[in-house]
Design an enzyme around this catalytic site. Structure first.
Site, PDB file in Angstrom:
ATOM      1  CG  HIS A 119     -43.012  13.155 -16.728  1.00 31.68           C
ATOM      2  ND1 HIS A 119     -43.066  11.820 -17.047  1.00 31.68           N
ATOM      3  CD2 HIS A 119     -41.696  13.467 -16.648  1.00 31.68           C
ATOM      4  CE1 HIS A 119     -41.840  11.347 -17.172  1.00 31.68           C
ATOM      5  NE2 HIS A 119     -40.980  12.329 -16.932  1.00 31.68           N
ATOM      6  CG  ASP A 127     -38.467  13.651 -14.608  1.00 31.78           C
ATOM      7  OD1 ASP A 127     -38.782  12.626 -15.241  1.00 31.78           O
ATOM      8  OD2 ASP A 127     -38.322  14.752 -15.152  1.00 31.78           O
ATOM      9  CG  ASP A 149     -39.042  12.526 -20.104  1.00 33.01           C
ATOM     10  OD1 ASP A 149     -38.663  13.011 -21.172  1.00 33.01           O
ATOM     11  OD2 ASP A 149     -38.583  12.866 -19.002  1.00 33.01           O
ATOM     12  CG  HIS A 170     -37.112   8.638 -17.371  1.00 29.79           C
ATOM     13  ND1 HIS A 170     -38.386   8.380 -16.945  1.00 29.79           N
ATOM     14  CD2 HIS A 170     -37.037   9.977 -17.481  1.00 29.79           C
ATOM     15  CE1 HIS A 170     -39.041   9.513 -16.806  1.00 29.79           C
ATOM     16  NE2 HIS A 170     -38.251  10.508 -17.127  1.00 29.79           N
TER      17      HIS A 170
HETATM   18 ZN    ZN Z   1     -38.892  12.479 -17.133  1.00 32.06          ZN
END
Ligand code: ZN
Length: 1127
Positions: free
Chosen positions: A292, A294, A404, A632
Site C-alpha cells: 500500500h 499512500d 485503507d 484517501h
Molecule cells: Zn492509505
C-alpha cells in the site's frame, strides 16, 4: 494386533532399575528460554543471529563512496544527477535536511578473502529510503533503512575481484516521512541522516534459514493452545534445536543439525516453492503480496513517484527469486508515473504482469476517498483507472480494491458493477472504535439494489507481516464461516510503500510446511490471485450459497474529522467538480453546433465547420488532477502541509485550464464575457431543470428582477423583457438590535448574528422551536483520542460554546435582496463575519419559482472566517421544530438516511456523518434542508441540525486550516416531504447561473468567429432536454460529455483502446429521490441516429428506440443510467 497370539511382548530393553531422576518440564520456563536463541536481549551474542553474517568488509577499498547532493530539495533524474561532480564521502557522514536528495556513487571491489563465500550482499543503511541503480541508469531495488531491507544481493559478476560501479539515490525521509515521533507530530524539516552501513557482507544462508525455522516453530510453541499436542511438540523441537546449537558451540554443523531437527515440524520442502504443492486442495488462506503506497500522506506526492520505483523494483526482484510470489498493486496513477519516470522499470513490471506474477487490481485512478467525491468523480475514478489498466495491460480489473479508505459510500456497489467489477476488498471497518463489524464475506448492496461480493480479510490488515499469528487469525477471526471458510491474507510492508520482503516469503513457506506436516494451522496457498479467490466465492454463490447481505453505506466508526479537516482543499474539490461539469456540457454541445445548425435548417458557413474541437486532452488532464487529489489522505485532510501545497498547485492548474476551456466553449457558442454594463446578459443554465433566479442589476438604468432559464439552456435578459419582482423584500431594525427581514414567503428575525424566528408565511408555521437560535455558531474543544486530523470524538459535544455576534448592521436593502452582516469574535485570534440574506420572492401565484428553486425560497448565509485556533472545532447549528428519528443526507447519486437518536451504539457511532450538497430533516408535511457550497461534515442530533465548518488539528499538518475561509450555506424550509425542490436548489446553490453577453447581432470579429445568432445558440445549447410533462422531477441529468473513444476526440493516451467510428454524446441520468421513475429525453435539433444504454466505462448495451425525436427510459430507485447518443 491380531494373529500373533502366543508371542510375548519383548521388554528386554526396558531397564529394571531407574538410572536417574527425571522431572516434568516446566512448560513456561522452557517456552521463555526460546527468547535466548534469537532475541535481542543479554544473550544475543551467544545466539543464532551473530552467525548469520560470516564476514564483512567496510569502507575502501571494498566500498569507495562519493556523493552529489541535489540543491533545494529537488529530485533530479538519474541522467541529471550523474552529470555532476561527486565528492568523496564515508560512513559516518550525515545527510540532510529532511526531503533533500543525495546521489552516491559506489565503487565496489569484493575483497579476495570474501569473494568465494556462498552468498554476498551489499548492506546500506542511513536510516532513510534509497534506490539502487546500475551504472547505466537502470533502477534495481529499493532500500528502506533503519535495519529494514538494507541488503542488495551482489551479482555473480562481482566475484571477479575488479571494481564495479553502482549508484544509490538517497531520499532524506524514512518510510513514514520525517516526523520525529508518531503521526501526532508534523514532520521535522531539519532531520539529518547518518550513513552507518555501506559494507560488503558474506551471509551464512543456513544460519539465516534456521533463524526463520526457529521463528515459526517458536510461534507455534507460543500461539497454539497448551491443550494441543502440536504446541507441546513445537516446544520440544525448538528446545532441541537450541540444545544442538549449544552442544556444537554454534558451529556450521550444529546449525545444519538444527535445520534437520526443524524438519520434524516443518517438513523437508520449506526451502523452495514446492512446499505449496503438497495437498493443495484444502487450502483455506490465499496469501497475496501487496504494497500500500499512500499517494501522499506523511510525504509529498513528489516522493510517492520514487516510492513506487523503490517498492515495485523490489517486487520484480523477489518474483525472480521466489516463483510462488504474487503481488497485487492498485492505483492507475502510480502505474502512469512509473511509465513516465522509470520506463525501464515499467517494462519489467509489464513483463511480470504478462507472467501473472504482478497483478494490477482496483480499477480506479487512485485509492480514493468515497465519502466526499461527487457521483461523477467516482465514475471517473473507474473510467480513468480501468482505461489505464486496459490500455497498458490489455485487461480491466475485476476487483475494486480499497483497503485503507475511511468508510464507503452506499452507491459503490452500483458503480463498481457499472465499471465491470463484481468484487470488493477492504479491511478498514476493523478500525471501528465502537462496534465490531459482523461479517467477513458478504454481499454488499447499493441504494439501487446492485450488489458486489465483499471480503474483509479476517487478518484485519493489508500489511500483514506474514507471521504465524496472521495465518491463524484468518480462521479465528473469520466471521462468515457458516457460508465459506476461505480468506485472503494480504501481506507486505505498506502505507509508506515497500511491499513483501524475502523474510515474509520465507515465513509463509514455513507456515505452509507446518500445516503440511502437523496440520492445525490453516493451509496457506501462494501463487494464485485475488481474482481466483473471489471466483471461488462467486462459484459458491452461483451454486446456491446465500451470502449474508449488508445494505447501504459501510460507515467507518472512526476518522469522522476527515469530513471537515483541510477545508480549502475540500472547497477546491467541490468547485472543480462543478467546473468540469459545466465545461463538459458546453464543450459537448459546441462540438455539435454545426450538425445542429445543418439539421435545424439554419445557415452554415462551410468555412466555419469543425471550427471547434472538444478539448478531450485538457479535460483528461484536469480530471486526472482532480481524481489524484481525491486520494484517501488528501481530500480527507490527513496529509502533511507539503502535500497540500502541491494539491493547491494542482487545483490552480485545474482552474486555470478550466477557465480557458470554459471561455473557448462559450466563444464557440457565441457567448462572450460581458464587457460593458449596457450589454444584454445571456444566462446559461448547465443544470437539467428550469431555474428562476434573481438577476443583479448591472446599472441603474437596468431594473433588476427574476428570470426563468430553462434546463440545459440559455435565456436572454434584455432590459425590456425583464420582469420586475413585485414583492421586493423588506428589512428593518426593531430598535433593540433585532432585525426583521421579510418577503412573500418568510418573516425572519435576526439577533446577535443568529436567527431567532423563521415564520413560513405560505405554510403559516414557525420553523424554529420557541426560544432557539438558528444559524448559531458554536465552538468545541477538539482533542480526539488519537489522530488529530482524522478523528473527532463524541465527547467534544460536551464542550459546546455559543458564539454571539458583537456587531450587526443592515448590509443590503435593495429590491433583490436584504441582508444583515454580523461580526463575531471566536477568540482573541479568530473572528467570523456572516451575512444573512433574504431574496425577493416571486409574486404569489406566478409561474416563477414553481419548481421551488426560485428566488426567495431560502435564507442564504455567507461567511468569512479568519481562523487561527488550536484544536477547536467551529460549527453552525440549526434547531428546527421537526421531529423524525432519521435525517436524510445527499450522497453520490442519491440519498442516505442516518439516525437522529442514540438508541444503540450503532446509531450513536454516527454522531458525525458525511453529506454532500444538502442535509434534510423532514416530518409529515414539512421539512428543513440545509444547503452548503463546499462542506461535507454534518450531524443531526434530535431536532438540531449542525453543519461542520472548520477544525484546527496540529498534526500531521501543523498549519492545517489556518487563515481565511469563505463558505456559503442556506436554510431551505419546505412544505411537504423532501423532494426535487431541495435536490434542485442545492445543485443550483453550487452552480450559479453563468452570465454572458451574446454578440451574435454585431459585425465584429467575434461574430465571424462564432457565426451564431442568439437563436442558433439557444437551439444548440438547448438541444437536449428532459420533457417536463413526461419526466419525473426526481430525474437529474448529471453529466453530458463526449464519448471517450469518438474518432474526433480520442487521444493518443488511450493506447490500446480502439477508436470508435463516429461521434457520440454520453448522457448520465439518475433518480435522485429513491423511487422508480421515468424520463423522456428530447434531442431537439441534434440529429441523433441511435441510442444505447451503456455502463460507466461506455461499453454499449441494449438499444433504446427513438420516437418523436427522443427516448423514454425508466430508472430504478437511485439508479444511475448512462446513455450513448450516436450522432
Ligand atoms: Zn492509505
Amino acid at each position: 494386533m491380531g494373529g500373533e497370539t502366543g508371542s510375548r511382548p519383548s521388554t528386554h530393553h526396558y531397564p529394571k532399575l531407574t538410572a536417574k531422576p527425571v522431572g516434568k518440564q516446566i512448560h513456561s520456563i522452557y517456552r521463555d528460554r526460546l527468547r535466548q536463541f534469537t532475541g535481542e536481549g543479554q544473550y544475543k551474542a551467544q545466539g543464532l543471529e551473530p552467525k548469520i553474517v560470516e564476514a564483512r568488509a567496510s569502507g575502501p577499498p571494498a566500498v569507495k563512496l562519493s556523493v552529489w547532493s541535489a540543491p533545494d530539495l529537488t529530485r533530479p533524474t538519474f541522467e541529471d544527477a550523474t552529470k555532476h561532480t561527486f565528492k568523496p564521502s564515508k560512513i559516518g557522514d550525515a545527510f540532510g535536511p529532511s526531503w533533500s536528495t543525495h546521489w552516491f556513487k559506489l565503487q565496489v571491489t569484493v575483497p579476495k578473502d570474501i569473494k568465494d563465500r556462498n552468498h554476498l550482499e551489499l548492506h546500506w543503511d542511513a536510516g532513510n529510503e534509497g534506490l539502487v541503480w546500475t551504472e547505466d541508469g537502470v533502477p534495481l531495488q529499493g532500500l528502506t533503512g533503519g535495519g529494514e531491507r538494507i541488503e542488495w544481493i551482489l551479482p555473480e559478476a562481482y566475484r571477479d575481484g575488479k571494481e564495479h560501479i553502482l549508484y544509490i539515490e538517497m531520499a532524506c525521509n524514512r518510510m513514514f516521512g520525517n516526523a520525529n515521533g508518531d503521526t501526532n507530530f508534523p514532520p521535522d524539516p531539519n532531520n539529518y541522516y547518518t550513513l552507518t552501513t555501506a559494507d560488503v557482507v558474506a551471509i551464512n544462508l543456513d544460519a539465516r534459514a534456521l533463524f526463520y525455522d526457529f521463528w515459526i516453530i517458536g510461534d507455534a510453541a507460543r500461539e497454539f493452545s497448551e491443550q494441543s499436542w502440536e504446541e507441546h511438540e513445537a516446544l520440544q523441537v525448538a528446545n532441541a534445536i537450541m540444545d544442538a546449537f549449544i552442544a556444537g558451540d554454534g558451529s556450521n554443523e550444529s546449525i545444519k543439525e538444527g535445520r534437520k531437527i526443524a524438519q520434524q515440524y516443518l517438513g523437508d520442502k520449506i526451502d523452495s516453492e514446492k512446499v505449496y504443492e503438497e495437498d493443495s486442495a484444502d487450502t483455506l488462506v490465499s496469501a497475496v503480496g501487496h504494497c500500500h503506497i499512500d499517494t501522499c500522506w506523511l510525504w509529498p506526492f513528489a516522493e510517492t513517484k520514487r516510492k513506487v520505483a523503490r517498492s515495485w523494483s523490489n517486487q520484480c526482484d523477489l518474483m525472480d527469486r521466489y516463483p510462488e510470489h504474487r503481488f497485487v498493486c492498485s492505483q492507475a496513477q502510480q502505474f502512469k508515473w512509473l511509465k513516465m519516470y522509470y520506463p525501464a522499470l515499467f517494462d519489467r513490471v509489464k513483463s511480470k504482469v504478462k507472467t501473472g506474477q504482478f497483478q494490477p487490481i482496483g480499477g480506479s485512478w487512485v485509492e480514493h476517498d468515497t465519502n466526499m467525491p461527487s457521483g461523477e468523480s467516482l465514475v471517473r475514478q473507474f473510467l480513468y483507472g480501468q482505461r489505464l489498466f486496459e490500455s497498458n495491460f490489455g485487461e480491466r480489473c475485476q476487483t475494486f480494491w480499497l483497503p485503507d479508505t475511511f468508510g464507503y459510500s452506499p452507491q459503490i456497489p452500483q458503480l463498481t458493477q457499472l465499471a465491470g467489477m463484481t468484487r470488493f476488498f477492504t479491511q478498514k471497518l476493523s478500525w471501528n472504535n465502537i462496534n465490531n463489524f459482523p461479517h467477513t464475506t458478504f454481499n454488499w448492496v447499493a441504494l439501487d439494489g446492485s450488489q458486489v461480493l465483499c471480503h474483509m480479510t479476517p487478518a484485519e490488515t493489508y500489511t500483514a507481516e506474514a507471521n504465524f499469528g496472521d495465518v491463524k487469525r484468518c480462521v479465528t477471526q473469520h466471521k462468515s464461516m457458516n457460508n465459506d471458510p476461505r480468506s485472503l491474507l494480504v501481506f507486505g510492508k505498506g502505507d509508506g510503500g515497500g511491499g513483501p520482503t524475502w523474510g515474509h516469503l520465507e515465513r509463509l513457506r514455513r507456515c505452509r510446511g507446518l500445516s503440511n506436516t502437523k496440520g492445525k494451522l490453516p493451509k496457506v496457498a501462494m501463487g494464485g490471485s485475488v481474482d481466483e479467490f473471489f471466483s471461488k466465492l462467486q462459484k459458491k454463490a452461483d451454486e446456491g450459497t446465500d451470502f449474508v447481505t449488508w445494505y447501504g453505506e459501510l460507515y467507518l466508526e472512526l476518522h469522522r474529522g476527515t469530513y471537515t479537516t483541510q477545508a480549502n482543499n475540500k472547497r477546491n474539490n467541490r468547485k472543480a467538480e462543478v467546473l468540469l461539469h459545466d465545461i463538459e456540457f458546453l464543450a459537448t454541445m459546441a462540438s455539435f453546433k454545426d450538425d445542429i445548425r445543418r439539421h435545424g435548417g439554419f445557415g452554415v458557413n462551410a468555412q466555419l465547420l469543425k471550427s471547434y474541437k472538444y478539448p478531450k486532452k485538457e479535460l483528461d488532464e484536469m480530471w486526472e488532477l482532480v481524481l489524484l487529489c481525491q486520494f484517501h489522505d488528501c481530500l480527507p485532510g490527513s496529509a502533511i502541509n507539503m502535500a497540500y501545497r502541491e494539491s493547491d498547485e494542482f487545483y490552480a492548474t485545474v482552474f486555470k485550464t478550466g477557465k480557458k476551456l470554459l471561455k473557448d466553449a462559450m466563444t464557440a457558442l457565441g457567448l462572450l464575457d460581458c464587457t460593458s454594463e449596457s450589454q444584454d446578459q445571456v444566462l446559461v443554465n448547465t443544470l437539467s431543470f428550469d431555474r428562476s433566479e434573481i438577476i443583479d442589476s448591472t446599472s441603474p438604468e437596468k431594473p433588476a428582477g427574476s428570470i426563468n432559464v430553462r434546463g440545459l439552456g440559455i435565456s436572454l435578459t434584455e432590459a425590456s423583457k425583464r420582469s420586475w419582482v413585485e414583492t421586493a423584500p423588506t428589512i428593518h431594525e426593531n430598535g433593540d438590535g433585532e432585525y426583521v427581514m421579510e418577503n412573500h414567503r418568510f418573516r425572519i428575525k435576526v439577533s446577535e448574528g443568529a436567527i431567532t424566528s423563521i415564520y413560513d408565511v405560505a405554510a403559516d408555521r414557525e420553523v424554529l422551536p420557541d426560544g432557539s437560535r438558528a444559524n448559531q455558531l458554536t465552538l468545541y474543544d477538539d482533542k480526539p483520542l488519537n489522530w488529530q486530523a482524522w478523528d473527532v470524538e463524541m465527547f467534544h459535544l460536551r464542550s459546546r460554546k455559543e458564539l454571539r455576534a458583537h456587531k450587526s448592521a443592515i448590509l443590503e436593502s435593495g429590491p433583490n435582496r436584504v441582508s444583515v452582516a454580523s461580526e463575531t469574535k471566536i477568540s482573541e485570534r479568530s473572528s467570523i463575519r456572516t451575512v444573512i440574506s433574504l431574496g425577493a420572492a416571486p409574486t404569489p401565484g406566478s409561474q416563477e419559482g414553481e419548481d421551488g428553486s426560485g428566488p426567495g425560497s431560502f435564507i442564504t448565509v455567507t461567511s468569512d472566517v479568519d481562523w487561527h485556533e488550536e484544536k477547536k472545532f467551529l460549527k453552525v447549528e440549526f434547531p428546527v421544530d421537526i421531529r423524525n428519528t432519521n435525517a436524510t443526507y445527499e450522497t453520490q447519486f442519491g440519498l442516505i438516511q442516518r439516525p437522529t437518536h442514540y438508541n444503540t451504539d450503532w446509531d450513536m457511532a454516527k454522531f458525525e456523518v458525511c453529506c454532500h450538497k444538502f442535509a434534510d430533516l423532514s416530518e409529515a408535511g414539512y421539512g428543513v434542508s440545509i444547503l452548503n457550497d463546499c462542506k461535507y461534515g454534518f450531524a443531526t442530533q434530535g431536532n438540531v441540525m449542525r453543519l461542520s465548518l472548520l477544525r484546527s488539528p496540529k498534526a500531521p499538518d501543523g498549519e492545517a486550516d489556518m487563515g481565511n475561509h469563505t463558505a456559503k450555506w442556506a436554510i431551505l424550509p419546505h412544505i411537504g416531504a423532501l423532494g426535487a425542490e431541495t435536490v434542485r436548489a442545492a445543485a443550483a446553490f453550487n452552480n450559479p447561473l453563468v452570465s454572458r453577453h451574446h454578440d451574435g447581432g454585431s459585425e465584429g470579429s467575434s461574430y465571424l468567429k462564432s457565426a451564431l445568432d442568439f437563436d442558433a445558440t439557444s437551439r444548440i445549447l438547448g438541444a437536449l432536454s428532459l420533457d417536463k410533462s413526461r419526466s419525473d422531477p426526481a430525474v437529474v441529468i448529471d453529466t453530458v460529455k463526449r464519448g471517450e473513444d469518438d474518432e474526433d476526440v480520442s487521444t493518443e493516451g488511450a493506447g490500446g483502446i480502439p477508436i470508435r467510428k463516429g461521434r457520440s454524446i454520453i448522457v448520465r441520468l439518475y433518480d435522485s429521490l429513491g423511487g422508480k421513475c421515468r424520463a423522456r429525453l428530447h434531442f431537439g435539433e441534434l440529429p441523433v441516429k441511435k441510442v444505447v444504454k451503456c455502463n460507466v466505462l461506455e461499453d454499449d448495451g441494449e438499444e433504446v428506440g427513438i420516437k418523436d425525436g427522443g427516448v423514454v427510459v425508466q430508472l430504478r430507485a437511485f439508479e444511475v443510467l448512462t446513455l450513448r447518443l450516436s450522432v
